[in-house]
Design an enzyme around this catalytic site. Structure first.
Site, PDB file in Angstrom:
ATOM      1  N   ASP A 151     -15.048   9.003  11.733  1.00 54.09           N
ATOM      2  CA  ASP A 151     -14.037   8.073  11.258  1.00 54.09           C
ATOM      3  C   ASP A 151     -12.740   8.846  11.103  1.00 54.09           C
ATOM      4  O   ASP A 151     -12.751  10.062  10.865  1.00 54.09           O
ATOM      5  CB  ASP A 151     -14.444   7.436   9.924  1.00 54.09           C
ATOM      6  CG  ASP A 151     -13.657   6.160   9.642  1.00 54.09           C
ATOM      7  OD1 ASP A 151     -14.207   5.068   9.873  1.00 54.09           O
ATOM      8  OD2 ASP A 151     -12.493   6.255   9.209  1.00 54.09           O
ATOM      9  N   ARG A 209       0.807  -1.223   0.000  1.00 58.58           N
ATOM     10  CA  ARG A 209       0.000   0.000   0.000  1.00 58.58           C
ATOM     11  C   ARG A 209       0.840   1.273   0.000  1.00 58.58           C
ATOM     12  O   ARG A 209       0.549   2.217  -0.730  1.00 58.58           O
ATOM     13  CB  ARG A 209      -0.932  -0.010   1.217  1.00 58.58           C
ATOM     14  CG  ARG A 209      -2.070  -1.032   1.106  1.00 58.58           C
ATOM     15  CD  ARG A 209      -2.977  -0.690  -0.069  1.00 58.58           C
ATOM     16  NE  ARG A 209      -4.088  -1.606  -0.215  1.00 58.58           N
ATOM     17  CZ  ARG A 209      -5.278  -1.451   0.361  1.00 58.58           C
ATOM     18  NH1 ARG A 209      -5.472  -0.414   1.167  1.00 58.58           N
ATOM     19  NH2 ARG A 209      -6.235  -2.319   0.165  1.00 58.58           N
TER      20      ARG A 209
END
Length: 298
Positions: free
Chosen positions: A156, A47
């Site tokens: 979040d 990633r």
């Protein structure tokens, strides 16, 4: 609901040493509470090598220096977005929403009728299916909720998923979990095959970015807190501190809902009592006080 990314690492054309990984893991723990085991090194490389290239860098050492530089907050957010992926759906773990209806909403109705308030926090709301499911559950039980003091806070750490949640646009396949009644009426079909959340559930929800490791800019209290499949990626001390912080924000009759692989442990065990599958209720003050009754010897 965030989890550490998974996948197969590409060829390591950018060096990624064990020392680089340890520095990155330390940063992830300090900044975001993530517990990156050594086994995650190939996945992390998969990633983050994209972020290294995107910033025109040639090494992870340079990238680590960059993300720890003052003024690089946006890159730190890109880092957490790269390290996590979001798996969620409408009405995931339906037993929690049944408890929300039969316990939380039922016991709060008298308070609401008396002019009181009702608050729920979706902590780790991901792309929004959880808070919208909460809002629909409230509207199904309380059709007059929009005229009452009822709010859902949805937070979040990842600004990208929070923005998607605010938009409230999903694939038709996502909406299949809603069934037909009573929730389908809060979904609007579009010509392109997507669906969008109608105004009524949206009106109940406030979306915001929040790192659970940071100070929380609110005091509650909340009648219910959903934090599911988030804490499992923290180490045990961080989990235990989080459970205790949640317990302190619940009303006297408040409930905490956690993920299917998570369990309450540590100091919060004296404040929260299991009342269902991964559902906990706040232990009232009277329950924690020692009894004054004397023991009669015969």
């Amino acid at each position: 609901m965030s989890m550490v990314a998974s996948g197969v690492a590409p060829r390591e054309d950018i060096p990624f040493t064990d020392a680089d990984f340890q520095m990155l893991a330390g940063l992830a723990r300090r900044e975001f509470g993530l517990d990156l085991a050594a086994s995650k090194k190939p996945l992390v490389y998969s990633r983050l090598s994209r972020r290294v290239k995107a910033r025109g860098l040639v090494s992870f050492a340079d990238y680590l220096a960059l993300v720890t530089t003052k003024g690089e907050n946006e890159e730190r957010l890109a880092l957490i977005s790269a390290l996590t992926t979001n798996v969620t759906s409408f009405f995931r773990e339906k037993h929690h929403f049944e408890t929300l209806t039969t316990v939380c909403l039922r016991q709060a109705r008298a308070k609401l009728d008396a002019g009181g308030r009702f608050r729920i926090w979706s902590a780790g709301c991901s792309t929004g299916q959880e808070p919208y499911s909460i809002a629909m559950t409230i509207l199904a039980a309380w059709p007059d909720a929009l005229r009452r003091d009822v709010r859902v806070l949805a937070t979040d750490i990842d600004p990208i998923v929070v923005d998607r949640a605010r938009q409230g646009i999903y694939s038709g396949q996502d909406a299949e979990a809603l069934g037909k009644d009573p929730y389908r009426k809060w979904i609007r079909d579009s010509d392109d095959g997507t669906v969008s959340i109608t105004d009524e559930p949206r009106a109940l929800i406030t979306f915001a970015e929040l790192n659970l490791m940071d100070p929380w800019p609110f005091k509650g209290p909340f009648d219910a807190i959903f934090c599911r499949n988030v804490a499992i990626y923290f180490d045990q001390p961080t989990q235990q501190a989080l459970w205790q912080r949640f317990a302190g924000l619940l009303t006297e009759t408040g409930n905490l809902f956690i993920g299917h692989s998570e369990r309450i442990s540590g100091p919060a065990e004296t404040s929260l009592q299991a009342c269902g599958v991964t559902s906990y209720r706040k232990v009232t003050e009277s329950e924690t006080k020692p009894s004054n009754r004397s023991i009669q010897w015969v």
